[in-house]
Write a protein that holds these residues in place. Structure first.
Motif, PDB file in Angstrom:
ATOM      1  N   ALA A 106       0.832  -1.203   0.000  1.00 25.59           N
ATOM      2  CA  ALA A 106       0.000   0.000   0.000  1.00 25.59           C
ATOM      3  C   ALA A 106       0.864   1.250   0.000  1.00 25.59           C
ATOM      4  O   ALA A 106       0.588   2.218  -0.723  1.00 25.59           O
ATOM      5  CB  ALA A 106      -0.922  -0.011   1.227  1.00 25.59           C
ATOM      6  N   CYS A 107       1.922   1.241   0.804  1.00 26.96           N
ATOM      7  CA  CYS A 107       2.805   2.408   0.861  1.00 26.96           C
ATOM      8  C   CYS A 107       3.551   2.605  -0.446  1.00 26.96           C
ATOM      9  O   CYS A 107       3.726   3.731  -0.916  1.00 26.96           O
ATOM     10  CB  CYS A 107       3.795   2.252   2.019  1.00 26.96           C
ATOM     11  SG  CYS A 107       3.073   2.616   3.640  1.00 26.96           S
ATOM     12  N   THR A 108       3.980   1.510  -1.054  1.00 23.56           N
ATOM     13  CA  THR A 108       4.668   1.616  -2.333  1.00 23.56           C
ATOM     14  C   THR A 108       3.761   2.255  -3.376  1.00 23.56           C
ATOM     15  O   THR A 108       4.176   3.137  -4.138  1.00 23.56           O
ATOM     16  CB  THR A 108       5.122   0.222  -2.808  1.00 23.56           C
ATOM     17  OG1 THR A 108       6.033  -0.321  -1.855  1.00 23.56           O
ATOM     18  CG2 THR A 108       5.795   0.305  -4.167  1.00 23.56           C
ATOM     19  N   ALA A 109       2.498   1.819  -3.400  1.00 25.32           N
ATOM     20  CA  ALA A 109       1.547   2.383  -4.360  1.00 25.32           C
ATOM     21  C   ALA A 109       1.299   3.855  -4.082  1.00 25.32           C
ATOM     22  O   ALA A 109       1.222   4.675  -5.000  1.00 25.32           O
ATOM     23  CB  ALA A 109       0.237   1.596  -4.297  1.00 25.32           C
ATOM     24  N   LEU A 110       1.171   4.203  -2.801  1.00 26.94           N
ATOM     25  CA  LEU A 110       0.884   5.592  -2.438  1.00 26.94           C
ATOM     26  C   LEU A 110       2.061   6.505  -2.757  1.00 26.94           C
ATOM     27  O   LEU A 110       1.891   7.572  -3.356  1.00 26.94           O
ATOM     28  CB  LEU A 110       0.548   5.671  -0.944  1.00 26.94           C
ATOM     29  CG  LEU A 110       0.246   7.058  -0.385  1.00 26.94           C
ATOM     30  CD1 LEU A 110      -0.960   7.679  -1.087  1.00 26.94           C
ATOM     31  CD2 LEU A 110      -0.004   6.988   1.122  1.00 26.94           C
ATOM     32  N   MET A 111       3.265   6.099  -2.374  1.00 24.08           N
ATOM     33  CA  MET A 111       4.436   6.958  -2.549  1.00 24.08           C
ATOM     34  C   MET A 111       4.852   7.073  -4.010  1.00 24.08           C
ATOM     35  O   MET A 111       5.476   8.060  -4.409  1.00 24.08           O
ATOM     36  CB  MET A 111       5.609   6.423  -1.721  1.00 24.08           C
ATOM     37  CG  MET A 111       5.297   6.302  -0.225  1.00 24.08           C
ATOM     38  SD  MET A 111       4.835   7.867   0.547  1.00 24.08           S
ATOM     39  CE  MET A 111       6.417   8.704   0.582  1.00 24.08           C
ATOM     40  N   ALA A 112       4.504   6.057  -4.816  1.00 23.12           N
ATOM     41  CA  ALA A 112       4.930   6.066  -6.212  1.00 23.12           C
ATOM     42  C   ALA A 112       4.001   6.870  -7.102  1.00 23.12           C
ATOM     43  O   ALA A 112       4.331   7.120  -8.264  1.00 23.12           O
ATOM     44  CB  ALA A 112       5.016   4.628  -6.736  1.00 23.12           C
ATOM     45  N   ASN A 113       2.848   7.285  -6.563  1.00 27.88           N
ATOM     46  CA  ASN A 113       1.872   7.965  -7.404  1.00 27.88           C
ATOM     47  C   ASN A 113       1.819   9.441  -7.065  1.00 27.88           C
ATOM     48  O   ASN A 113       1.324   9.838  -6.009  1.00 27.88           O
ATOM     49  CB  ASN A 113       0.493   7.324  -7.226  1.00 27.88           C
ATOM     50  CG  ASN A 113      -0.441   7.702  -8.362  1.00 27.88           C
ATOM     51  OD1 ASN A 113      -0.691   8.876  -8.593  1.00 27.88           O
ATOM     52  ND2 ASN A 113      -0.941   6.696  -9.056  1.00 27.88           N
ATOM     53  N   ALA A 114       2.327  10.252  -7.978  1.00 25.44           N
ATOM     54  CA  ALA A 114       2.399  11.693  -7.722  1.00 25.44           C
ATOM     55  C   ALA A 114       1.027  12.337  -7.654  1.00 25.44           C
ATOM     56  O   ALA A 114       0.885  13.453  -7.142  1.00 25.44           O
ATOM     57  CB  ALA A 114       3.229  12.359  -8.808  1.00 25.44           C
ATOM     58  N   ALA A 115       0.010  11.660  -8.175  1.00 27.88           N
ATOM     59  CA  ALA A 115      -1.331  12.233  -8.169  1.00 27.88           C
ATOM     60  C   ALA A 115      -1.964  12.198  -6.786  1.00 27.88           C
ATOM     61  O   ALA A 115      -2.951  12.880  -6.536  1.00 27.88           O
ATOM     62  CB  ALA A 115      -2.228  11.488  -9.160  1.00 27.88           C
ATOM     63  N   LEU A 116      -1.388  11.412  -5.875  1.00 28.24           N
ATOM     64  CA  LEU A 116      -1.943  11.277  -4.526  1.00 28.24           C
ATOM     65  C   LEU A 116      -1.063  12.034  -3.540  1.00 28.24           C
ATOM     66  O   LEU A 116       0.148  11.809  -3.478  1.00 28.24           O
ATOM     67  CB  LEU A 116      -2.013   9.802  -4.120  1.00 28.24           C
ATOM     68  CG  LEU A 116      -2.975   8.938  -4.934  1.00 28.24           C
ATOM     69  CD1 LEU A 116      -2.794   7.478  -4.565  1.00 28.24           C
ATOM     70  CD2 LEU A 116      -4.414   9.371  -4.708  1.00 28.24           C
ATOM     71  N   ARG A 117      -1.674  12.922  -2.772  1.00 30.05           N
ATOM     72  CA  ARG A 117      -0.935  13.676  -1.750  1.00 30.05           C
ATOM     73  C   ARG A 117      -1.233  13.055  -0.389  1.00 30.05           C
ATOM     74  O   ARG A 117      -2.326  13.216   0.154  1.00 30.05           O
ATOM     75  CB  ARG A 117      -1.352  15.146  -1.777  1.00 30.05           C
ATOM     76  CG  ARG A 117      -1.015  15.863  -3.085  1.00 30.05           C
ATOM     77  CD  ARG A 117      -1.504  17.300  -3.056  1.00 30.05           C
ATOM     78  NE  ARG A 117      -0.867  18.057  -1.993  1.00 30.05           N
ATOM     79  CZ  ARG A 117      -1.500  18.956  -1.249  1.00 30.05           C
ATOM     80  NH1 ARG A 117      -2.793  19.181  -1.420  1.00 30.05           N
ATOM     81  NH2 ARG A 117      -0.847  19.632  -0.327  1.00 30.05           N
ATOM     82  N   ALA A 118      -0.255  12.343   0.134  1.00 29.35           N
ATOM     83  CA  ALA A 118      -0.463  11.654   1.406  1.00 29.35           C
ATOM     84  C   ALA A 118      -0.530  12.656   2.552  1.00 29.35           C
ATOM     85  O   ALA A 118       0.235  13.627   2.601  1.00 29.35           O
ATOM     86  CB  ALA A 118       0.668  10.661   1.662  1.00 29.35           C
ATOM     87  N   ALA A 119      -1.451  12.438   3.480  1.00 27.21           N
ATOM     88  CA  ALA A 119      -1.458  13.209   4.721  1.00 27.21           C
ATOM     89  C   ALA A 119      -0.136  12.942   5.443  1.00 27.21           C
ATOM     90  O   ALA A 119       0.462  11.870   5.305  1.00 27.21           O
ATOM     91  CB  ALA A 119      -2.645  12.803   5.586  1.00 27.21           C
TER      92      ALA A 119
END
Length: 511
Positions: free
Chosen positions: A183-196
């Motif tokens: 899940a973290c790999t997917a989140l960090m690799a996608n520039a379209a998603l801004r993680a809290a």
């Protein structure tokens, strides 16, 4: 049936703030693949109930002018569910989505099965820009309210390209299922998603960038973007020495999957007993104590979100070392399983009533019925076990196969007439029995149901019927006859009979 257990939080309350600010939809390729076939095979639709009843709508379906665009999403096609692709399309998303979220975890087995059948059905889902009115998100939330994490993940995977709301749920469920690295790999690799920021700190550490994680934590805390309690928890997670000092961090009332995961990582796990049902899945792993696993399995089985075989595995994993409570359930269940496996009618006749009493106390009698109705149905049982066998089979897909001699001279004779679809009015003594007779005798739908169906709102109509049936289980019987009539008139004859039998057995336990 055991009384419904109060859940302290709704599904929405406990979701993590995974993302922040305006989001764009990430491509489907951002998500690691999930073994959908394996997940679907694990779904807890009960044998027999999984077979479709052909849904029929007694009035002409109409599509409203200017209806929104739709997309077909679901795990089970119309050929398997009997439900049409147009299940949701005519309903107003702003009405339907809150209705799905508010339904919670039904307590009546027949309604649990019907709701799950509706939620996983392959159906055209209206596309909306309002996240609060997104019916697909609401379907996922409704499954989570029942604790059905695996099915929720499968539905999310089947949806393909994800909105931020769907991704946030996928991320949280990945935390609960131990796949947080993916899940973290997917989140960090996608520039379209801004993680809290709390999520970013966690994911930076999971991907090995501890220095960046610590810097992000300090910056977020200084800017006031990470609350003090979350900052302290993250600090312990990043610094093992702080965790070893056992800094006391009182848990907040609302625990998110991220906070739950962090507390497990630092060695201060929270019990799942009073957390929403989805958390109970984390307590089924071997690293938890046996009683913890039993408690979690019972909660999930009561909601229809754990297969009967999985519950049996938990119940028979060890030998009880104490008595009373769940230990009594485990002991009597193990004894019954031994005798059923050995096909010993006299021993089963002694063991079945005691095991059934304990299963009813725990609210898992439906799971026991699923397991043993088939092997018990033709055995020459004697004494009270004959009545217990009838009760067991009435709660199973074999409800029509109950032996007449098991009920002829008992107060279950009326239930037997319901099971074969012809309730006998002369046997109806209680209020619920008379209401059931009315439901089967009436072929005319109430005006409000007829109008909803005329508008093509089949899914919404059935969801409202589930809510009404659940009110009946709590003692409000006013509209249950209308629910039975509705189910029968829309082709759900089997569901109508099972609902009536469920309510009869609830009433029997109260008297």
């Amino acid at each position: 049936m055991a009384a419904a257990q109060e859940e302290p939080l709704s599904t929405i309350d406990w979701l993590s703030e995974t993302l922040r600010g305006p989001q764009t939809v990430p491509p489907a390729s951002a998500l690691p693949p999930i073994d959908l076939d394996a997940t679907v095979r694990s779904l807890t639709l009960r044998p027999g109930v999984n077979l479709p009843e052909k849904i029929t709508i007694p009035n002409v379906t109409v599509e409203p002018l200017g209806a929104p665009k739709t997309r077909a999403v679901g795990l089970s096609p119309p050929s398997a569910t009997g439900l049409p692709h147009t299940l949701w399309t005519a309903s107003d998303p702003e009405t339907l989505a809150p209705l799905l979220r508010a339904i919670g975890a039904p307590t009546i087995p027949a309604m649990q099965q019907l709701l799950r059948r509706l939620l996983i059905a392959e159906a055209n889902t209206p596309v909306t820009r309002d996240p609060e009115a997104d019916i697909l998100v609401a379907r996922v939330d409704a499954l989570l309210a029942m604790g059905d994490v695996e099915t929720s993940l499968a539905l999310l995977d089947q949806a393909g390209a994800m909105t931020p709301q769907l991704f946030a749920r996928w991320f949280d469920l990945s935390l609960l299922t131990g796949t947080e690295d993916a899940a973290c790999t997917a989140l960090m690799a996608n520039a379209a998603l801004r993680a809290a920021l709390p999520t970013r700190v966690f994911c930076l550490s999971r991907t090995g960038d501890w220095n960046a994680a610590a810097l992000t934590l300090r910056t977020g805390e200084a800017l006031g973007e990470i609350p003090a309690d979350k900052a302290a928890l993250l600090a312990q997670f990043l610094d093992p020495e702080l965790a070893e000092e056992s800094i006391d961090l009182a848990p907040p009332r609302v625990i998110t999957p991220l906070e739950f995961t962090l507390r497990r990582a630092i060695g201060t796990p929270l019990p799942t007993t009073m957390l929403p049902l989805a958390y109970a899945t984390t307590a089924l792993t071997p690293d938890n104590g046996w009683k913890t696993q039993i408690d979690a399995a019972i909660r999930l089985a009561r909601a229809g979100s754990l297969s009967s075989n999985r519950l049996l595995d938990v119940m028979t994993a060890n030998i009880p070392s104490a008595s009373g409570g769940v230990w009594e359930l485990a002991e009597t269940w193990q004894r019954l399983d031994i005798w059923v496996t050995g096909r010993n009618p006299s021993a089963i006749s002694r063991a079945l009533p005691a095991a059934w009493v304990e299963a009813r106390k725990a609210g898992v009698q439906t799971a026991m019925a699923d397991l043993y109705s088939e092997p018990l149905k033709d055995l020459p049982l004697t004494g009270p076990a004959q009545i217990t066998r009838a009760e067991t089979m009435f709660l199973s897909p074999l409800y029509e196969s109950v032996l007449a001699e098991d009920t002829a001279t008992t107060d279950l004779a009326f239930a037997h007439s319901v099971a074969v679809g012809t309730p006998i009015a002369s046997l109806a003594g209680s209020l619920i029995e008379r209401i059931i007779v009315d439901g089967f005798a009436t072929n005319t739908l109430p005006p409000q149901n007829a109008e909803l169906l005329r508008q093509g709102k089949l899914g919404e109509t059935l969801v409202r019927a589930i809510v009404t049936a659940e009110q009946a289980a709590m003692g409000d019987l006013r509209d249950i006859a209308q629910v039975i009539t509705l189910l029968r008139q829309t082709g759900l004859e089997s569901t109508a009979r099972q609902l009536a039998l469920n309510l009869l057995l609830i009433d029997r336990l109260r008297t």
